[in-house]
Write a protein that holds these residues in place. Structure first.
Motif, PDB file in Angstrom:
ATOM      1  N   TYR A 183      10.313  -0.282  -0.836  1.00  0.00           N
ATOM      2  CA  TYR A 183       9.791   0.893  -0.121  1.00  0.00           C
ATOM      3  C   TYR A 183      10.922   1.703   0.511  1.00  0.00           C
ATOM      4  O   TYR A 183      10.991   2.929   0.335  1.00  0.00           O
ATOM      5  CB  TYR A 183       8.795   0.436   0.945  1.00  0.00           C
ATOM      6  CG  TYR A 183       8.281   1.555   1.828  1.00  0.00           C
ATOM      7  CD1 TYR A 183       7.376   2.493   1.338  1.00  0.00           C
ATOM      8  CD2 TYR A 183       8.716   1.675   3.145  1.00  0.00           C
ATOM      9  CE1 TYR A 183       6.907   3.518   2.145  1.00  0.00           C
ATOM     10  CE2 TYR A 183       8.249   2.698   3.959  1.00  0.00           C
ATOM     11  CZ  TYR A 183       7.353   3.617   3.452  1.00  0.00           C
ATOM     12  OH  TYR A 183       6.903   4.640   4.249  1.00  0.00           O
ATOM     13  N   ALA A 199      -3.695   2.540  -4.570  1.00  0.00           N
ATOM     14  CA  ALA A 199      -2.971   1.671  -3.637  1.00  0.00           C
ATOM     15  C   ALA A 199      -3.863   0.514  -3.190  1.00  0.00           C
ATOM     16  O   ALA A 199      -3.398  -0.624  -3.032  1.00  0.00           O
ATOM     17  CB  ALA A 199      -2.491   2.476  -2.436  1.00  0.00           C
ATOM     18  N   THR A 205      -4.061  -1.947  -6.067  1.00  0.00           N
ATOM     19  CA  THR A 205      -2.793  -2.676  -6.164  1.00  0.00           C
ATOM     20  C   THR A 205      -2.697  -3.773  -5.119  1.00  0.00           C
ATOM     21  O   THR A 205      -2.354  -4.925  -5.426  1.00  0.00           O
ATOM     22  CB  THR A 205      -1.609  -1.700  -6.007  1.00  0.00           C
ATOM     23  OG1 THR A 205      -1.609  -0.772  -7.100  1.00  0.00           O
ATOM     24  CG2 THR A 205      -0.287  -2.451  -5.990  1.00  0.00           C
ATOM     25  N   THR A 206      -2.981  -3.432  -3.868  1.00  0.00           N
ATOM     26  CA  THR A 206      -2.870  -4.429  -2.800  1.00  0.00           C
ATOM     27  C   THR A 206      -3.909  -5.541  -2.971  1.00  0.00           C
ATOM     28  O   THR A 206      -3.626  -6.702  -2.693  1.00  0.00           O
ATOM     29  CB  THR A 206      -3.045  -3.782  -1.423  1.00  0.00           C
ATOM     30  OG1 THR A 206      -4.303  -3.079  -1.369  1.00  0.00           O
ATOM     31  CG2 THR A 206      -1.927  -2.799  -1.131  1.00  0.00           C
ATOM     32  N   PHE A 208       0.836  -1.208   0.000  1.00  0.00           N
ATOM     33  CA  PHE A 208       0.000   0.000   0.000  1.00  0.00           C
ATOM     34  C   PHE A 208       0.868   1.255   0.000  1.00  0.00           C
ATOM     35  O   PHE A 208       0.682   2.164  -0.820  1.00  0.00           O
ATOM     36  CB  PHE A 208      -0.922  -0.021   1.216  1.00  0.00           C
ATOM     37  CG  PHE A 208      -1.948   1.075   1.222  1.00  0.00           C
ATOM     38  CD1 PHE A 208      -3.191   0.878   0.638  1.00  0.00           C
ATOM     39  CD2 PHE A 208      -1.681   2.306   1.812  1.00  0.00           C
ATOM     40  CE1 PHE A 208      -4.154   1.890   0.636  1.00  0.00           C
ATOM     41  CE2 PHE A 208      -2.633   3.318   1.813  1.00  0.00           C
ATOM     42  CZ  PHE A 208      -3.870   3.109   1.223  1.00  0.00           C
ATOM     43  N   TYR A 209       1.828   1.309   0.903  1.00  0.00           N
ATOM     44  CA  TYR A 209       2.650   2.523   1.017  1.00  0.00           C
ATOM     45  C   TYR A 209       3.662   2.646  -0.113  1.00  0.00           C
ATOM     46  O   TYR A 209       4.030   3.763  -0.508  1.00  0.00           O
ATOM     47  CB  TYR A 209       3.338   2.562   2.380  1.00  0.00           C
ATOM     48  CG  TYR A 209       2.409   3.015   3.480  1.00  0.00           C
ATOM     49  CD1 TYR A 209       2.058   4.362   3.602  1.00  0.00           C
ATOM     50  CD2 TYR A 209       1.828   2.105   4.360  1.00  0.00           C
ATOM     51  CE1 TYR A 209       1.170   4.789   4.581  1.00  0.00           C
ATOM     52  CE2 TYR A 209       0.948   2.522   5.342  1.00  0.00           C
ATOM     53  CZ  TYR A 209       0.625   3.863   5.459  1.00  0.00           C
ATOM     54  OH  TYR A 209      -0.256   4.287   6.432  1.00  0.00           O
ATOM     55  N   SER A 227       2.996   1.715  -3.181  1.00  0.00           N
ATOM     56  CA  SER A 227       2.165   2.237  -4.263  1.00  0.00           C
ATOM     57  C   SER A 227       1.954   3.737  -4.125  1.00  0.00           C
ATOM     58  O   SER A 227       2.019   4.482  -5.113  1.00  0.00           O
ATOM     59  CB  SER A 227       0.817   1.508  -4.279  1.00  0.00           C
ATOM     60  OG  SER A 227      -0.008   1.997  -5.313  1.00  0.00           O
ATOM     61  N   LEU A 228       1.735   4.200  -2.892  1.00  0.00           N
ATOM     62  CA  LEU A 228       1.561   5.641  -2.666  1.00  0.00           C
ATOM     63  C   LEU A 228       2.821   6.428  -3.005  1.00  0.00           C
ATOM     64  O   LEU A 228       2.746   7.575  -3.457  1.00  0.00           O
ATOM     65  CB  LEU A 228       1.165   5.901  -1.211  1.00  0.00           C
ATOM     66  CG  LEU A 228      -0.273   5.586  -0.795  1.00  0.00           C
ATOM     67  CD1 LEU A 228      -0.498   5.964   0.662  1.00  0.00           C
ATOM     68  CD2 LEU A 228      -1.275   6.319  -1.688  1.00  0.00           C
ATOM     69  N   ILE A 241       1.288  -3.331  -9.283  1.00  0.00           N
ATOM     70  CA  ILE A 241       1.424  -1.868  -9.165  1.00  0.00           C
ATOM     71  C   ILE A 241       1.017  -1.197 -10.470  1.00  0.00           C
ATOM     72  O   ILE A 241       0.261  -0.210 -10.472  1.00  0.00           O
ATOM     73  CB  ILE A 241       2.867  -1.493  -8.784  1.00  0.00           C
ATOM     74  CG1 ILE A 241       3.185  -2.007  -7.375  1.00  0.00           C
ATOM     75  CG2 ILE A 241       3.066   0.013  -8.849  1.00  0.00           C
ATOM     76  CD1 ILE A 241       4.635  -1.817  -6.958  1.00  0.00           C
TER      77      ILE A 241
END
Length: 566
Positions: A177, A142, A145-146, A129-130, A132-133, A357
């Protein structure tokens, strides 16, 4: 009203400069993040339902790693057992340490293997999630994607297996990340964890670091040295059963061809290079919407049509870097066959992440285009298509018929397991039955051979397994008891497990992995085809220690004492 809400949920961006403490920031990401974690937890619970469906259930691949770790609970199990010693030697240190720590806390290794995927899935979801952000600051993207990544993981058995490769996804996503954030201390920690849990992952990480740090030689060399030191214990441990099969030897081994124990080669070149389970470049990706990632380069170039794609930041370059490194390692693994393990290990995991993603971004900008077009033209097909995509995105797994793909193996041979558990802990069981794969896990007793444990990679191990299998086939289907008695005395066999169909031609021919053991396999099939009765078949009543369902467990000392010769 619903369309406006959907538009805002899926396409509203956040300010990249905002911090996690900003109220506006949290208002935008709270619901997508919560839903992402909720779906991950839901899929994990679906897997748990299968894991605890009956008393004797274990994930297929987990059996290879879990059975010997029962030593953490009872140190007297599997002493001087070839199969246990081999799998202990190839088990990464960090992975084994985790199971040992949990065993010390009272969590049985088999139980841990069933509940671990849920926690790994939640970690994967958070980092995905993060990450993707960081690339595309749209919480709705996000979430997509997840969701796609979680669905893809539960359509395969990588995560649910709770084997070392289950740690690839949390470690890779964490690495990407923190690489974007340039958190070098944490990256060094991830490098260490990668070597301790899944050593091939180090090559992927180092390859990406080489691209990004090619001008920072000091940091690159320091991390490379760290990676080597972390891998050293694993290299030394697995060398106990060296040498590794060479490419020339592998080509000659029927075990590595179609219908062999671990098929790799294929006479169909297209199948070998494209979709081979261990050799193909195309990953088996589900659900179908994840393939929308292929259209990402196209929507990137259509800025006028898809304006939301403008906020994709420069960190998106990491996706291309991942692809480049993965492909280089894929072909290197082909060139140095089995030295770098199987080629697909370097593409299937990374491409699944990249595609998720890219698909998340692509679907988001398409949603935005559909809603914007509807506002201008007021045609019904735009909202209809958007809603259809949302329904497919959320509900496709429910209609697929094979979700989640857990590959859990159930057994009903509880009477057999309980009987064997009452025997001495070093009681060795000889059998050609598929049940051999379950006995070490459920009965906690060693076996002579078993398909699941006949890995043809380290000759120091497999040459012994191959000889054991040849001896067992010959002894079980011989017309006299001499080979059976020799096998019992040579290996210290205590029990011999046969099935009611063990002495029929169809029984042998259905076990394709045994065809690799020539000429004894062909001789056994030929003898059975002549309707001759093997000597061992005549002792199923006389030497029976246990009869249950389809199985008869013979006492080895009874076979030794009998005078039957032909």
């Amino acid at each position: 009203m619903l369309l406006m809400y959907l538009h805002k949920f899926f396409t509203a961006p956040i300010n990249p400069a905002s911090t996690s403490g900003d109220k506006c920031h949290w208002r935008l990401i709270l619901l997508p993040l919560t839903l992402s974690l909720g779906f991950s937890l839901f899929y994990g619970i679906l897997g748990l339902q299968r894991a605890f469906k009956t008393e004797y259930v274990a994930q297929d691949d987990a059996r290879e790693y879990v059975f010997w770790m029962q030593q953490f609970v009872d140190p007297e199990l599997f002493h001087n057992d070839l199969i246990a010693d081999y799998f202990q030697s190839i088990t990464p240190l960090g992975y084994a340490t985790l199971y040992k720590l949990m065993a010390n806390l009272g969590i049985n290794p088999l139980l841990l293997s069933k509940i671990l995927p849920i926690f790994l899935g939640l970690i994967v979801t958070m980092y995905c999630f993060y990450l993707s952000l960081k690339i595309f600051p749209v919480p709705g993207a996000a979430f997509i994607t997840t969701l796609l990544l979680n669905q893809s993981l539960w359509f395969q058995s990588d995560l649910v297996s709770a084997t070392p490769r289950s740690f690839v996804y949390p470690l890779l996503l964490a690495f990407f990340y923190y690489l974007i954030r340039s958190s070098w201390l944490i990256i060094c920690l991830i490098i260490m964890l990668s070597g301790l849990f899944y050593p091939p992952l180090l090559f992927i990480c180092l390859g990406i670091l080489f691209i990004r740090l090619r001008h920072n030689y000091f940091l690159l060399v320091a991390i490379a040295v760290l990676a080597f030191l972390v891998m050293l214990p694993y290299i030394l441990a697995s060398s106990e059963f060296s040498p590794v099969v060479t490419a020339t030897q592998a080509w000659m081994m029927p075990e590595l061809w179609t219908e062999g124990r671990h098929p790799f080669f294929d006479y169909n070149s297209a199948k070998f290079w494209l979709i081979g389970q261990h050799s193909g470049i195309l990953p088996p990706l589900m659900p179908p919407l994840i393939w929308m990632g292929l259209f990402f380069p196209m929507v990137q170039r259509k800025l006028d049509k898809f304006p939301l794609v403008r906020i994709v930041n420069t960190e998106v370059k990491i996706l291309l870097q991942i692809i480049i490194v993965s492909l280089i390692l894929f072909f290197a693994a082909h060139a140095f066959l089995l030295k770098l393990f199987f080629p697909t290990r370097y593409t299937v995991h990374t491409l699944r992440i990249v595609m998720a993603i890219a698909a998340g971004i692509t679907l988001t900008v398409i949603f935005d285009w559909l809603f914007q077009t509807y506002r201008k033209k007021r045609q019904l097909w735009q909202p209809a298509l958007a809603v259809t995509l949302v329904i497919v995105l959320l509900l496709y797994p429910n209609f697929s018929g094979r979700f989640p793909t857990s590959d859990y193996r159930q057994s009903t041979a509880s009477v057999l397991y309980k009987f064997l558990q009452q025997q001495p802990k070093d009681s060795l069981v000889a059998t050609l039955a598929d049940e051999a794969d379950n006995i070490p896990t459920f009965a906690q007793r060693p076996i002579l051979v078993g398909r699941e444990y006949a890995l043809p990679f380290h000759l120091g191990y497999y040459s012994q397994i191959r000889q054991r299998t040849i001896d067992l086939i010959h002894a079980q289907y011989s017309q006299n008891l001499t080979p059976a008695k020799q096998l019992i005395q040579k290996y210290g066999v205590d029990f011999w497990l046969v099935e009611s169909t063990s002495f029929k031609v169809e029984y042998l021919t259905s076990k394709t992995w045994l065809k690799s053991f020539q000429p004894v396999f062909t001789e056994a099939v030929s003898n059975l085809s002549k309707n001759t009765t093997p000597a061992l078949a005549r002792l199923t009543k006389y030497c029976s220690a246990l009869e249950t369902g389809n199985f008869t467990l013979l006492k080895a000392d009874c076979i030794i004492d009998t005078k039957l010769q032909s």
